[in-house]
Write an enzyme that holds these catalytic residues in place. Sequence first.
Site, mmCIF file in Angstrom:
data_model
loop_
_atom_site.group_PDB
_atom_site.id
_atom_site.type_symbol
_atom_site.label_atom_id
_atom_site.label_comp_id
_atom_site.label_asym_id
_atom_site.label_seq_id
_atom_site.Cartn_x
_atom_site.Cartn_y
_atom_site.Cartn_z
ATOM 1 N N ALA A 125 0.875 -1.186 0.000
ATOM 2 C CA ALA A 125 0.000 0.000 0.000
ATOM 3 C C ALA A 125 0.903 1.224 0.000
ATOM 4 O O ALA A 125 1.199 1.790 1.042
ATOM 5 C CB ALA A 125 -0.926 -0.018 1.212
ATOM 6 N N ALA A 126 1.349 1.635 -1.188
ATOM 7 C CA ALA A 126 2.547 2.467 -1.301
ATOM 8 C C ALA A 126 2.317 3.977 -1.299
ATOM 9 O O ALA A 126 3.205 4.727 -0.900
ATOM 10 C CB ALA A 126 3.316 2.080 -2.568
ATOM 11 N N GLY A 129 4.109 7.504 -1.242
ATOM 12 C CA GLY A 129 5.449 7.150 -1.683
ATOM 13 C C GLY A 129 6.558 7.345 -0.681
ATOM 14 O O GLY A 129 7.726 7.092 -0.985
ATOM 15 N N GLU A 149 -0.649 0.335 -5.276
ATOM 16 C CA GLU A 149 -1.609 1.245 -4.656
ATOM 17 C C GLU A 149 -3.002 0.950 -5.191
ATOM 18 O O GLU A 149 -3.218 0.939 -6.399
ATOM 19 C CB GLU A 149 -1.227 2.702 -4.928
ATOM 20 C CG GLU A 149 -2.200 3.720 -4.374
ATOM 21 C CD GLU A 149 -2.528 3.530 -2.899
ATOM 22 O OE1 GLU A 149 -3.717 3.574 -2.551
ATOM 23 O OE2 GLU A 149 -1.581 3.318 -2.098
ATOM 24 N N ASP A 194 2.044 -1.720 5.006
ATOM 25 C CA ASP A 194 1.593 -0.598 5.837
ATOM 26 C C ASP A 194 0.086 -0.525 5.617
ATOM 27 O O ASP A 194 -0.389 0.142 4.706
ATOM 28 C CB ASP A 194 2.301 0.690 5.418
ATOM 29 C CG ASP A 194 2.010 1.838 6.363
ATOM 30 O OD1 ASP A 194 2.055 1.618 7.586
ATOM 31 O OD2 ASP A 194 1.712 2.944 5.883
ATOM 32 N N CYS A 247 -0.927 3.070 11.357
ATOM 33 C CA CYS A 247 -0.868 4.326 12.124
ATOM 34 C C CYS A 247 -2.067 4.376 13.069
ATOM 35 O O CYS A 247 -2.674 5.426 13.266
ATOM 36 C CB CYS A 247 -0.826 5.540 11.200
ATOM 37 S SG CYS A 247 -2.218 5.676 10.073
#
EC number: 2.1.1.178
Length: 479
Positions: A125-126, A129, A149, A194, A247
């Site tokens: 899940a880039a 960037g 993505e 991520d 996060c």
Amino acid sequence: MAQHTVYFPDAFLTQMREAMPSTLSFDDFLAACQRPLRRSIRVNTLKISVADFLQLTAPYGWTLTPIPWCEEGFWIERDNEDALPLGSTAEHLSGLFYIQEASSMLPVAALFADGNAPQRVMDVAAAPGSKTTQIAARMNNEGAILANEFSASRVKVLHANISRCGISNVALTHFDGRVFGAALPEMFDAILLDAPCSGEGVVRKDPDALKNWSPESNQEIAATQRELIDSAFHALRPGGTLVYSTCTLNREENEAVCLWLKETYPDAVEFLPLGDLFPGANKALTEEGFLHVFPQIYDCEGFFVARLRKTQAIPVLPAPKYKVGNFPFSPVKDREAGQIRQAAAGVGLNWDGNLRLWQRDKELWLFPVGIEALIGKVRFSRLGIKLAETHNKGYRWQHEAVIALASPDNVNAFELTPQEAEEWYRGRDVYPQAAPVADDVLVTFQHQPIGLAKRIGSRLKNSYPRELVRDGKLFTGNA
């Protein structure tokens, strides 16, 4: 530092009291959440060393505080933050640094810990960037990265950041991350997931981040995360490293997801403790060896990072039913490749054996060799870097190739003044006092390549891509 009012649902506060270890103060947690987030940047070591960056920016009076888990990372304070946005500085425009939250530098630090040197990496899940560019810098543009993505609108931003940072070893895809376990089984030495999450850790940046929060949504998100980590684990080769990060702060989306994977594949999952990742990491260490970063610990965003190893193969998934379609590129023959390489060197563009020339009609591209094994297995949104377009008189070299490949020491490099560089970034032609001799001119500023110009008399014709042209106040202070 000023306070701001964060919205906290009561159920969230109850959940945090239960999740937080007794060694931490809940009042400190609430106080930290109310403080605005510290700005932070990461030096792009593909372009400049940390020492040279510090020397270059010393006259600006920036206060740069090292981030313990990232040698290239710094918290940044500037006397007048409003005078010039960081993104409008010359150093940002030329890709010398990336504006990245400090805690989001942790996953890549974990991925490369203990001397890990993967050759083929996936960032599931880039966008936008930050981590892909950090991975590329750690790999020194060698090997290959598959940056995926799911959000179509964010793929463009991802590509723009990769190009600005001069990255050449990346292939972009646009898929639901749950497809890779079946599509690319055991193809990667390392994977960063991520994961999409409830974002509980970002309240310092977005005080309304929890407006739509609910325990039920946490459960739904965790279900998706389990599917994503399962897919990523299938795509990882035996012996490879997987880093899972979010996060957010609840255990359901963090520890529980990793424990579910270990329960599902008990003989294949080994947790790799992160207590030695950096001095002070033990303050956030869980009993499983993960890092559960509450915002008051390091004065950053809330974050979670787990590192694990795939110790043995697991049963493969059924092959996907979708059709990839024909690959529209063909390798350039050796003799022609030599001619192209010679012509490129004439304008200062050089590349090593990590990249190979491919052609589509009149387009010339450079693809990372390490990605070739994936051709025919997935459809790429973009692969490598576009080097040139051929025409009757030779080659039309592309901006992204200049940023990634150009040597500022080339004989035809021409250093602009600050005022001229600003004109360049505004998309205007430049009229230097002493015009260069060559017709094809590698334009530099601060000894960094920023584009390629055609000399027409005493004028340098601007070729800066229209979509990158900047308006407003830039680094000389003139609007």
